[in-house]
Scaffold this motif. Structure first.
Motif: not given
Length: 249
Positions: A73-76, A81-82, A109-110, A158-159
């Protein structure tokens, strides 16, 4: 081998402050990694509200959404960025050129200057915008505007990509070009969540779907399996069978 879940939607409901009724009620859906998942339904069914929640634009009233990458699980913060989002409304500056728009959003998006230049020119060529790259977007046809809208949404590779009516109001050639490119990026591993009123397009494009009506999921699963279970030969017939034929506003 079981395909890992990319997005887990758990009992999500949404009621806007100005409304007496829910826009979404107890929506639970799992979306697999690298899938093309269609969120389909009549006007006002709650599709755009659900996509807005999934993208973090608005919060749910209740329920949770979890994102996973490589099984964790990934953070908000990392999620932002994904993911990429291509809204139904045009999301660019009409007074700028395609190059200027892509440079602006790429910088947000840097993306490094060197990588952005390569990515920008790649997208302009693939989406048939290279010859008009230095003309103001406000002068473009509807199909060209849809393509620059798409390019902005995927500039950062993006993924997970959300598409809200990505081909509405465009000619057949532009629609085919957009869908072909989306199929290519899906084949490279990008997960796509898609809404559309074009049932034939959705049937060709989507692997799994959820049908939403009056804010509730009324069917979900693998598209061919849903057609077989409901004894219909097309997605349009499935849609009409489950949502009815009355007018929707």
């Amino acid at each position: 081998m079981e395909i890992p879940v990319c997005i887990e939607i758990q009992s999500v409901s949404k009621r806007y402050k100005s409304s007496q009724e829910n826009s979404l009620t107890d929506v639970s859906i799992d979306i697999a990694c690298a899938d093309v998942f269609g969120l389909l339904g009549p006007n006002g069914a709650g599709k755009t509200t659900l996509i807005s929640i999934l993208c973090g634009i608005i919060p749910p009233t209740s329920g949770q959404v979890h994102y996973y990458m490589n099984g964790s699980q990934i953070s908000d913060a990392k999620r932002k960025s994904k993911i990429g989002f291509v809204p139904q409304e045009y999301a660019f500056y009409q007074e700028l050129t395609p190059r200027q728009n892509l440079d602006y959003f790429g910088a947000m998006y840097n993306i490094s200057k060197k990588r952005l230049e390569v990515r920008r020119e790649e997208l302009l060529e693939i989406l048939g915008l290279a010859k008009s790259a230095d003309k103001k977007v406000g002068t473009f046809s509807g199909g060209m505007k849809r393509r620059i809208n798409l390019a902005i949404g995927i500039i950062h590779e993006p993924e997970i990509l959300f598409l809200d009516e990505p081909t509405v109001g465009v000619d057949v050639q532009s629609r085919n070009a957009i869908i072909r490119y989306l199929q290519l990026i899906n084949e490279s591993g990008t997960t796509i969540i898609y809404t559309s009123h074009h049932m034939s397009e959705a049937e060709e494009f989507c692997k799994h779907i959820a049908l939403i009506d009056h804010g509730k999921v009324i069917a979900k699963g693998e598209l061919e399996g849903l057609k077989a279970a409901n004894h219909v030969s097309s997605l349009q017939s499935l849609f009409i069978n489950l949502t009815g034929e009355e007018y929707r506003d």
